[in-house]
Design an enzyme around this catalytic site. Structure first.
Site, PDB file in Angstrom:
ATOM      1  N   ASN A   1    -105.251 -53.627 -95.199  1.00  0.00           N
ATOM      2  CA  ASN A   1    -103.899 -53.221 -94.565  1.00  0.00           C
ATOM      3  C   ASN A   1    -103.647 -52.050 -94.512  1.00  0.00           C
ATOM      4  OD1 ASN A   1    -101.239 -54.425 -93.627  1.00  0.00           O
ATOM      5  ND2 ASN A   1    -100.835 -53.227 -95.552  1.00  0.00           N
ATOM      6  N   GLU A   2    -103.589 -51.337 -93.602  1.00  0.00           N
ATOM      7  CA  GLU A   2    -102.947 -50.243 -93.187  1.00  0.00           C
ATOM      8  C   GLU A   2    -103.904 -49.062 -93.906  1.00  0.00           C
ATOM      9  OE1 GLU A   2     -98.809 -49.765 -93.684  1.00  0.00           O
ATOM     10  OE2 GLU A   2     -98.402 -50.590 -91.848  1.00  0.00           O
TER      11      GLU A   2
ATOM     12  N   TYR B   1     -93.484 -49.810 -86.487  1.00  0.00           N
ATOM     13  CA  TYR B   1     -92.028 -49.855 -87.048  1.00  0.00           C
ATOM     14  C   TYR B   1     -91.280 -48.971 -86.117  1.00  0.00           C
ATOM     15  CZ  TYR B   1     -93.112 -52.805 -90.928  1.00  0.00           C
ATOM     16  OH  TYR B   1     -93.553 -53.816 -91.645  1.00  0.00           O
TER      17      TYR B   1
ATOM     18  N   TRP C   1     -92.555 -58.748 -89.926  1.00  0.00           N
ATOM     19  CA  TRP C   1     -92.402 -58.410 -91.379  1.00  0.00           C
ATOM     20  C   TRP C   1     -91.134 -58.548 -91.599  1.00  0.00           C
ATOM     21  CZ3 TRP C   1     -96.050 -58.387 -94.738  1.00  0.00           C
ATOM     22  CH2 TRP C   1     -95.909 -57.807 -96.007  1.00  0.00           C
TER      23      TRP C   1
ATOM     24  N   ASP D   1     -96.357 -51.430-100.799  1.00  0.00           N
ATOM     25  CA  ASP D   1     -95.026 -51.521-100.972  1.00  0.00           C
ATOM     26  C   ASP D   1     -94.862 -52.922-101.648  1.00  0.00           C
ATOM     27  OD1 ASP D   1     -92.154 -51.142-100.400  1.00  0.00           O
ATOM     28  OD2 ASP D   1     -92.593 -52.110 -98.431  1.00  0.00           O
TER      29      ASP D   1
ATOM     30  N   TYR E   1     -88.628 -47.043 -89.170  1.00  0.00           N
ATOM     31  CA  TYR E   1     -89.095 -45.923 -89.620  1.00  0.00           C
ATOM     32  C   TYR E   1     -89.014 -44.444 -88.519  1.00  0.00           C
ATOM     33  CZ  TYR E   1     -90.556 -48.692 -93.694  1.00  0.00           C
ATOM     34  OH  TYR E   1     -90.592 -49.292 -94.758  1.00  0.00           O
TER      35      TYR E   1
ATOM     36  N   LYS F   1     -86.883 -56.862 -95.506  1.00  0.00           N
ATOM     37  CA  LYS F   1     -87.126 -56.997 -93.883  1.00  0.00           C
ATOM     38  C   LYS F   1     -87.221 -58.448 -93.849  1.00  0.00           C
ATOM     39  CE  LYS F   1     -89.019 -52.524 -92.815  1.00  0.00           C
ATOM     40  NZ  LYS F   1     -89.392 -51.866 -94.410  1.00  0.00           N
TER      41      LYS F   1
ATOM     42  N   ASN G   1     -99.349 -52.765 -86.994  1.00  0.00           N
ATOM     43  CA  ASN G   1     -98.217 -52.815 -87.865  1.00  0.00           C
ATOM     44  C   ASN G   1     -97.276 -51.678 -87.294  1.00  0.00           C
ATOM     45  OD1 ASN G   1     -99.515 -54.576 -89.238  1.00  0.00           O
ATOM     46  ND2 ASN G   1     -99.504 -53.345 -91.375  1.00  0.00           N
TER      47      ASN G   1
HETATM   48  C1  BDP Z   1     -96.040 -51.489 -94.284  1.00  0.00           C
HETATM   49  C2  BDP Z   1     -96.945 -52.451 -95.149  1.00  0.00           C
HETATM   50  C3  BDP Z   1     -96.016 -53.270 -95.946  1.00  0.00           C
HETATM   51  C4  BDP Z   1     -94.708 -52.758 -96.037  1.00  0.00           C
HETATM   52  C5  BDP Z   1     -94.108 -52.576 -94.723  1.00  0.00           C
HETATM   53  C6  BDP Z   1     -92.697 -51.835 -95.027  1.00  0.00           C
HETATM   54  O1  BDP Z   1     -98.038 -53.012 -94.665  1.00  0.00           O
HETATM   55  O2  BDP Z   1     -96.697 -53.592 -96.960  1.00  0.00           O
HETATM   56  O3  BDP Z   1     -93.931 -53.592 -96.817  1.00  0.00           O
HETATM   57  O4  BDP Z   1     -94.839 -51.685 -93.964  1.00  0.00           O
HETATM   58  O5  BDP Z   1     -92.404 -50.681 -94.938  1.00  0.00           O
HETATM   59  O6  BDP Z   1     -96.377 -50.270 -94.268  1.00  0.00           O
HETATM   60  O7  BDP Z   1     -91.551 -52.709 -94.998  1.00  0.00           O
END
Ligand code: BDP
Length: 609
Positions: free
Chosen positions: A418-419, A475, A558, A168, A479, A577, A473
């Site tokens: 990352n992820e 959300y 983030w 992203d 999300y 964000k 990470n």
């Molecule tokens: C995670 C990622 C990051 C994205 C963020 C997002 O690590 O790179 O920018 O979420 O969705 O999936 O804002």
């Protein structure tokens, strides 16, 4: 990996000359990849010019240029003095994204894969001494399932090529960091490593020096006033630093380590590095710096700014550190690739703690993994036939990153992915190799981790055991379960943490991402998603949960600032964000964080250690 005198940060000394080649270089797109066969290695015959260092994408007003995918060429001229004849002459590229072939006076000197770490081209025999030399670079920005970062390159029905990143952020590319012409001695220092130990009344520094050519090695340590403190002789050894002033969070102290190589009493090479003395360790659920617990407050970031894209920008780096100081942060993650060396130098100077991340992002076969992961869509990744080739590139990047950053006091941990998709059995051997390699390369044996995607939960993740501390990470409230459902989001987050607690891992947890997209132009009461008010509600919800959980030892929101991504219906001219705008001005959440972080003690939640 091959050690090279030019990979040490380019600093002029009595034996080393460094000339920055920044400027306007000639530039040419090569959509048919015909340049190599048409002799562009000898000269690209272009009218177009391009700043170096910078990403090429955001200068143009045409979309075909911004989205350009494929080969592109740079050319410049430089002068090599006749007196350099008996020296080693090299070019150091701090980062060319994502791959490059370098030609000097028409001759191919080297090829390099990977867009975020330095490489050197030895031009000693190709250079023209006492005259002008032509430097040509063939650069390519395509993505595939064997590149870091991971993605795809596709051809549209109209014949144009595009990248489809599995990550992203915008796929900025070009000669994004400085290029330096170096004149070095042929017998030279090629590597210097340190590892620290705190002793009663001081510290001990174990060091090791690698050289080309035999000789006597000395290491001399000066304090910040330039006063001689200590020293040692030999390629390896231990230097005692009596009354050492330790490097601490937001209270940095840097000693200057001079490394010298002499032959028969005559100096042949010297180089120095400014180094903070500190230890870092994970003990139970604590992150310990110099034996004292620390709670991480800070950000996931990007190298990203208007116009220059991901290009080196010293002014933006300065601004970012001033903002991080203002807000009361103490740490950050270099999401999602190693940043320029000058960034870590400033973090060392200012006393910020850095989780240094490899460019291993997009290990999840989806161009919208943030959505797919939250919804639990299963996407196989480590089962792909390309995985062995990806692994080799990944290991190379780990070796190069650790070799480059190993002496930085600010680097307290390595984030190795990352992820990634971490829920399949096939991930396990891959993770093992990556984690073992990082440990093997690091003279300081720093903690290793990876930032786990929403889908990698206590009941699904098969790889958390590799991490010395667990990074999540998450959300919840964005999300999933966003807006009016935020109460349910809070319950879901708590329940996930209960799940982790039940595993009794006895490791610290750090939230390396959480947050909400926020348009700096929207204020609304009652809140709606995308408003500044809602961003704060999501943060407050997360912090309520973190504060009630004693094994959560850090929060890195983030993101630091809004940043450019590819276009699409989920992104409004980029990811929003940021706690700051892309122009580095505060959103309302910045004041909320300032209030919170200035009042959280550095050792928040420690059990009296
Ligand atoms: C995670 C990622 C990051 C994205 C963020 C997002 O690590 O790179 O920018 O979420 O969705 O999936 O804002």
């Amino acid at each position: 990996m091959e050690k090279n005198a030019a990979l040490l940060y380019p600093r002029p000394t009595a034996t080393r000359l460094a000339v920055r080649l920044d400027g306007m270089w000639k530039f040419r797109f090569d959509p048919e990849s015909k340049g190599a066969s048409d002799g562009w290695n000898k000269g690209i015959n272009a009218k177009e010019t391009m700043p170096v260092p910078a990403s090429f994408q955001d200068f143009f007003t045409g979309k075909d240029e911004r989205e350009y995918t494929g080969d592109f060429w740079y050319e410049t001229e430089f002068f090599v003095p006749a007196e350099w004849q008996d020296r080693a002459v090299l070019l150091r590229f701090d980062a060319v994204t994502h791959r490059a072939r370098v030609f000097v006076n028409g001759q191919e000197i080297c090829r390099h894969e990977g867009g975020f770490l330095p490489f050197a081209a030895d031009i000693t025999s190709a250079a023209k001494y006492g005259g002008a030399n032509r430097l040509v670079a063939l650069v390519n920005n395509e993505l595939s399932e064997t590149t870091l970062p991971v993605g795809r390159t596709e051809t549209l029905p109209n014949g144009k090529r595009v990248v489809k990143p599995y990550f992203d952020f915008f796929n900025y590319a070009g000669i994004q960091r400085p290029v330096t012409l170096l004149s070095l001695p042929t017998n030279a220092i090629t590597d210097f490593s340190v590892a620290h130990r705190i002793t009663t009344g001081g510290a001990e520094v174990d060091y090791s020096v690698e050289t080309v050519g035999e000789g006597e090695v000395t290491v001399t340590v000066l304090d910040e006033d330039g006063k001689h403190i200590s020293g040692a002789q030999g390629q390896n050894g231990t230097i005692a630093i009596p009354d050492a002033r330790l490097w601490n969070v937001r209270d940095a102290y840097l000693y200057r380590f001079w490394v010298r190589l002499s032959q028969n009493g005559k100096l042949v090479d010297e180089w120095y590095d400014d180094i903070g003395i500190r230890t870092v360790e994970i003990r139970g659920t604590e992150i310990l710096l110099n034996g004292k617990p620390v709670y991480l407050k800070g950000f996931g970031k990007h190298e990203d700014s208007d116009i220059a894209g991901r290009g080196f920008n010293r002014a933006v780096i300065k601004r970012d550190f001033e903002l991080m100081k203002w807000i009361g942060a103490n740490s950050l993650r270099t999401s999602h690739y190693p940043y320029c060396e000058e960034f870590y130098q400033l973090a060392d100077r200012e006393g910020f703690l850095v989780i240094d991340e490899t460019p291993a992002v997009g290990f999840f076969d989806s161009t919208m993994n943030f959505l797919d992961a939250s919804r639990g869509t299963k996407v196989p990744f480590f089962e792909k036939p390309t995985i062995q080739e990806l692994l080799q590139n990944h290991l190379d990047a780990i070796r190069a990153m650790i070799n480059r950053d190993k002496n930085r006091a600010c680097v307290i941990a390595w984030s190795l992915f990352n992820e990634p998709e971490s829920t399949s059995e096939a991930a396990i051997p891959y993770f093992k190799e990556v984690f073992d390699t990082a440990l093997e390369c690091d003279p300081q044996k720093r903690p290793r981790t990876f930032a786990a995607i929403m889908f990698s939960r206590p009941d699904t993740c098969k790889c958390y055991q590799f991490s010395d501390f667990i990074c999540l990470n998450r959300y919840y409230g964005w999300y999933v379960l966003g807006g009016y459902e935020i109460d349910t989001a809070e319950k879901a987050l708590r329940s996930e943490l209960e799940g982790w607690k039940a595993k009794n891992l006895n490791k610290p947890f750090v939230f390396t991402e959480y947050g909400a997209d926020t348009d700096s132009g929207i204020h609304k009461l009652p809140s709606v998603q995308w408003s500044q008010e809602y961003q704060i509600e999501v943060l407050e919800m997360n912090h309520r949960v973190f504060d009630s959980c004693d094994f959560v030892k850090g929060e890195q929101v983030w993101a630091f600032a809004d940043f450019q991504t590819g276009e699409g219906i989920h992104r409004v001219d980029g990811n929003k964000k940021g706690i700051f705008t892309r122009q580095r001005q505060p959103k309302a959440a910045a004041f909320y964080f300032k209030q919170r972080w200035e009042n959280l003690p550095e050792n928040y939640k420690s059990k009296g250690l």
